[in-house]
Scaffold this motif. Structure first.
Motif, PDB file in Angstrom:
ATOM      1  N   UNK A 265      54.860  -7.244 -46.937  1.00  0.00           N
ATOM      2  CA  UNK A 265      54.695  -8.466 -47.743  1.00  0.00           C
ATOM      3  C   UNK A 265      53.292  -9.032 -47.690  1.00  0.00           C
ATOM      4  N   UNK A 266      52.371  -8.362 -47.034  1.00  0.00           N
ATOM      5  CA  UNK A 266      51.001  -8.889 -46.982  1.00  0.00           C
ATOM      6  C   UNK A 266      50.428  -9.000 -48.390  1.00  0.00           C
ATOM      7  N   UNK A 267      49.998 -10.210 -48.750  1.00  0.00           N
ATOM      8  CA  UNK A 267      49.416 -10.435 -50.063  1.00  0.00           C
ATOM      9  C   UNK A 267      50.425 -10.610 -51.178  1.00  0.00           C
ATOM     10  N   UNK A 268      51.723 -10.594 -50.857  1.00  0.00           N
ATOM     11  CA  UNK A 268      52.769 -10.744 -51.880  1.00  0.00           C
ATOM     12  C   UNK A 268      53.238 -12.195 -51.901  1.00  0.00           C
ATOM     13  N   UNK A 269      53.160 -12.876 -53.044  1.00  0.00           N
ATOM     14  CA  UNK A 269      53.631 -14.272 -53.106  1.00  0.00           C
ATOM     15  C   UNK A 269      55.150 -14.340 -53.001  1.00  0.00           C
ATOM     16  N   UNK A 270      55.653 -15.223 -52.141  1.00  0.00           N
ATOM     17  CA  UNK A 270      57.092 -15.389 -51.927  1.00  0.00           C
ATOM     18  C   UNK A 270      57.440 -16.868 -52.112  1.00  0.00           C
ATOM     19  N   UNK A 271      58.435 -17.144 -52.948  1.00  0.00           N
ATOM     20  CA  UNK A 271      58.909 -18.511 -53.160  1.00  0.00           C
ATOM     21  C   UNK A 271      60.137 -18.744 -52.286  1.00  0.00           C
TER      22      UNK A 271
END
Length: 665
Positions: A265-271
């Protein structure tokens, strides 16, 4: 999950999936190595099985029951094949119960026949011993010289069992006939003795009850693998993924599977706090309605658990899902596997990776039936109790404090008779995957009435190249596994790229121009191609020549662990460089292929090889330093310039057969 106690003790544990099942070719094992995460091989051999009173059942006895268990599975599979589609309504529970009842009766009948045969044999032995006894008395009569000896002899005779040979009185020991050796028959253990042996191994259980308890434990193990009770599993399709299982060791990840997610998930936007409620889709795009607002996109990838899709209020689609996908959602099973994870002040269970608890009541066979010990990989003394099958559903109705108290008493009943002191846990966590609205269960299974692979394939079908589906319930090859979920994500990423390639002006698969005229290659190109094709054979021959006892081989070699090196010709500019072959298969513990080798090659300097040979920690650490710190690239065949130059020089000095100098490009 991070476990934290008030005294500062801390550890981590996986509340969900925790095992990578088979490392050979497993994408998660590859990902772990790419992220530099070590793997802990699970020792599944000779897992100790305990009754509640701490009695450990003999491994040999369990192996006997396990053999019968596997026979039942084979017979049930044959039954499903013979009945064909007629067996779709038959559960695995019904098949196994009927087969086990019949097999248990056959075993008991066989034991009764064996016992009757042993009684007949014992009767014959008794008759033989009686005849010997009578003959012995006739021989001893002349030796009895006076009435006192006669009386003494008769008194001894009256106190001895009939089947034991009579020992003559001490005064007569010197007589030659009195010293004749007597027959002492050696009998195999009788059925009665076997029953007594079982009693010793299984406490107060009879042989039949002990055998049935072990069989129920193996049934619970199937329920664990499928997160469902046997009564809900299809006898025909429940193990449709068995032929696709990965070989190699099953492993834990020290520090938990969260380490894999952190790498992904590095650099992946998560809401967060944005639960999806509705997916609207059309030919122009998608809109996802969440608790945090509406998200508009070209496409959406749905990875929610199958349990959420089964709920009427789980995740809605507009337009509604196609009928075939709705049928697959309804037919596939989605059950529960729960855990109780406890952090203790210290480990009281020894060094084992797991141990089992065998219950004597089949109704609750899956309740705390297996324990994982995470002490060596979690940072603390962590123990996880598994609850499978129907017991996992009932488990969620119980109060957490009552659950922990019940489990703690079970552990004390099992281990305190063995001399261990079981302390109170510092922290305990109970999972309730079935009642969690974000999951509604654990993982999928092939339920009674399901068509198996056809339903899984329907789950994977996209909606108009706008809504795509991934997750363990969308693959018939690797369902109910972590690596299956991960692999389907990669699959759908490729499908989405392909679906939108034309819009981006990309051509993923360049078409072949059928009208183009291919020019014939020149002789130099052909020669170079042939030489490249011969390189693998040449490098194997070089290592064979230099590894032989033949003194004519003009080469210097070095070998340590999985590494073999051949230095360049002595006296040349290449004498301080070496071609290095690394047997990657030797690095993997638990590979099942006998004699299988996977070799990687590289070129290293003499100083680099000296460093690796002196490095402590084994071959895995050497490869880690080689790739991670030295930045060396490993290849499956010698293709770069340095390696080819070194190979050519070494082959020339050692007269490798078929050696031809590379054509200059």
């Amino acid at each position: 999950m991070h476990l934290q106690a008030g005294n500062g003790e801390a550890a981590v544990a996986d509340l969900g999936g925790s095992i990578i099942t088979g490392v050979d070719g497993n994408p998660l094992a590859v990902l772990a190595r790419q992220l530099g995460i070590p793997l802990h091989d699970i020792n599944g051999d000779n897992v100790p099985l305990y009754l509640r009173d701490g009695t450990q059942l003999d491994t040999a006895v369990d192996m006997q029951v396990d053999k019968v268990f596997n026979k039942l599975l084979d017979t049930s599979a044959d039954l499903g094949d013979q009945l064909g589609s007629c067996s779709d309504a038959l559960s695995l529970q019904a098949a196994l119960d009927g087969l086990w009842h019949r097999e248990a009766k056959r075993i008991r009948r066989q034991e009764q026949q064996q016992q009757a045969l042993e009684q007949q044999q014992q009767h014959r032995v008794d008759c033989l011993m009686h005849e010997q006894f009578v003959a012995q008395q006739q021989q001893l009569q002349p030796l009895l010289q006076n009435s006192w000896l006669q009386l003494h002899h008769n008194c001894r005779l009256a106190t001895q069992p009939l089947w034991q040979p009579l020992q003559p009185p001490p005064p007569l020991q010197s007589h030659p006939e009195a010293n004749q050796p007597q027959l002492q028959p050696q009998l195999a253990p009788s059925s009665e003795q076997q029953q007594q042996q079982w009693q010793g191994l299984s406490g107060s259980l009879s042989l039949d009850k002990a055998r049935d308890a072990l069989m129920q434990w193996h049934f619970a193990n199937i329920e664990f693998a499928n997160a469902a009770g046997l009564g809900s599993l299809s006898v025909r399709h429940w193990d449709l993924d068995s032929e696709h299982e990965h070989e190699g060791a099953h492993v834990f990840l020290p520090g938990g599977n969260l380490r894999l997610l952190q790498g992904l998930v590095q650099g992946v936007p998560i809401l967060y706090k944005a639960r999806a409620r509705l997916v609207q889709y059309s030919t122009s795009g998608v809109q996802v309605h969440t608790d945090a607002g509406v998200i508009t996109a070209d496409a959406a990838l749905v990875t929610v658990p199958l349990g959420v899709l089964k709920r009427q209020d789980g995740l809605m689609f507009q337009p509604p899902l196609p009928n075939r996908k709705r049928v697959a959602i309804r037919k596939l099973g989605f059950g529960c596997l729960n855990k109780v994870v406890m952090l203790f002040p210290y480990s009281f269970w020894g060094s084992k990776d797991m141990f089992g608890h065998v219950r004597t009541d089949g109704k609750h066979r899956g309740l705390y039936y297996l324990f994982y010990t995470y002490a060596g990989i979690s940072g603390g003394a962590v123990l996880a109790a598994l609850v499978a099958g129907d017991a996992a559903v009932a488990f969620e109705q119980q109060n957490r404090a009552a659950t922990v108290k019940e489990l703690l008493q079970l552990l004390r009943d099992m281990f305190e008779p063995q001399g261990a002191t079981v302390p109170d846990p510092l922290q305990a966590v109970c999972t309730h995957w079935g009642s969690d609205p974000l999951f509604c269960g654990s993982y999928s299974s092939v339920a009674v009435g399901s068509s198996g692979a056809t339903d899984y394939d329907a789950m994977a079908k996209p909606l108009g190249n706008r809504v795509f589906f991934a997750g363990e319930a969308t693959t018939s090859r690797y369902p109910a596994t972590m690596h299956g979920a991960f692999a389907t994500g990669l699959r759908e990423a490729a499908n989405i790229m392909a679906a939108f390639a034309k819009e981006r002006g990309e051509q993923l698969r360049p078409s072949l121009d059928q009208t183009a005229v291919l020019e014939a290659p020149d002789e130099a190109t052909v020669a170079a191609g042939q030489q490249l094709a011969n390189l693998p054979k040449q490098i194997q021959q070089l290592f064979q020549l230099c590894g032989s006892a033949d003194d004519t081989a003009a080469c210097e070699t070095l070998e340590f662990g999985a590494f073999r090196a051949v230095y360049g010709p002595p006296g040349s500019d290449l004498q301080n460089k070496a071609i290095v072959a690394i047997n990657l298969a030797a690095l993997r513990k638990g590979t099942k292929g006998k004699g299988a080798t996977t070799t990687a090659y590289t070129v290293l300097s003499r100083s680099q090889l000296d460093l690796l040979s002196e490095l402590q920690g084994g071959d895995e650490r050497r490869v880690g330093v080689l790739v991670g710190q030295l930045g060396v690239k490993l290849v499956s065949r010698p293709v770069d310039g340095d390696m080819q130059q070194l190979l050519q020089a070494s082959c020339a000095s050692n007269a490798c057969s078929g050696h031809v100098a590379l054509a200059q490009q």
